[in-house]
Design an enzyme around this catalytic site. Sequence first.
Site, PDB file in Angstrom:
ATOM      1  N   ASP A  89       0.868  -1.162   0.000  1.00 30.85           N
ATOM      2  CA  ASP A  89       0.000   0.000   0.000  1.00 30.85           C
ATOM      3  C   ASP A  89       0.916   1.227   0.000  1.00 30.85           C
ATOM      4  OD1 ASP A  89      -2.263   1.745   0.590  1.00 30.85           O
ATOM      5  OD2 ASP A  89      -1.510   1.774   2.638  1.00 30.85           O
ATOM      6  N   ASP A  91      -0.241   5.052   0.782  1.00 29.69           N
ATOM      7  CA  ASP A  91      -0.555   6.055   1.803  1.00 29.69           C
ATOM      8  C   ASP A  91      -0.525   5.456   3.207  1.00 29.69           C
ATOM      9  OD1 ASP A  91      -0.929   7.767  -0.294  1.00 29.69           O
ATOM     10  OD2 ASP A  91      -3.113   7.629  -0.273  1.00 29.69           O
ATOM     11  N   LYS A 227      -8.050  -3.846  -4.431  1.00 26.16           N
ATOM     12  CA  LYS A 227      -6.658  -4.239  -4.177  1.00 26.16           C
ATOM     13  C   LYS A 227      -6.505  -5.751  -4.276  1.00 26.16           C
ATOM     14  CE  LYS A 227      -5.170  -0.235  -1.512  1.00 26.16           C
ATOM     15  NZ  LYS A 227      -4.568   0.263  -0.254  1.00 26.16           N
TER      16      LYS A 227
END
Length: 295
Positions: A89, A91, A227
Amino acid sequence: MEALGSYKISPVCDYSRKSKCRFLSPCTLYSRKNANGTRIGLLKQSISSNITVASAQPVGSSKVGHPENMLPSKEILELWRIVDAVCFDVDSTVCLDEGIDELAEFCGAGKAVAEWTARAMGGSVPFEDALASRLSLFSPSLSQVQNFIEQRPPRLSPGIKELVEKLKAKHIDVYLISGGFRQMINPVASILGIPKENIFANQLLFGSSGEFVGFDRNEPTSKSGGKAAAVEQIRKGHKYKKLAMIGDGATDLEARRPGAADLFICYAGVQLRESVAAKADWLVFDFADLINLLG
């Protein structure tokens, strides 16, 4: 998560980007064992547009309890050492900031957007709804995005560059999978030496005059479960035998399913989301742990 208690603390100033002194909200006390013994640290739990990040710092030694998954089992450790690929990921994992929150603040809508981000990352709102709602609050133009990228270079999490370098040295492929935007993630990938074809993220769309017109809804990461879909696509396309997902949010946890990620590592060095951390195969607060135990 009973082993992680919340405590009120004295305000701590953050001088990382803002010119004014900011204060941290209630933090979580945690312990982590390292070569020098047990380390106690404090971590911010909530997102605020006025707060960037306070790094977890040791505040003494104690025998405070911690979740079982902070110490990987033999099986999890062996799996970590044989992965073919690692998906990160971006952020609050690779980077210290939530990119859309930072962009919104730059455009004058920081607080309202940060509130939506907190709800989305906690898994209480479908991701596509949260993304569309946040963007509608400030509708960034092409020139605003370009100015933001120039004036706010990425702030990488401590140790991420070293971890990526070690993974690549061991011929482990690295991917960035984000609900953020390619325009803002490309500079991050460039710093880390990750090819653009290894980025799965959303795309902001602009009209002929540079006005904001929306985002590409064909990107897998533009919707809930995206995702996981991206990880499945990566795994199938490259026939990886073992793959790990590292992140901090509910959308990252979703990738831990058959056909996608075999291992989910929750990185809580920036944000601790207890509902996500409790379900992780391995909970870490420092990328150094992953580097040292990679072998």
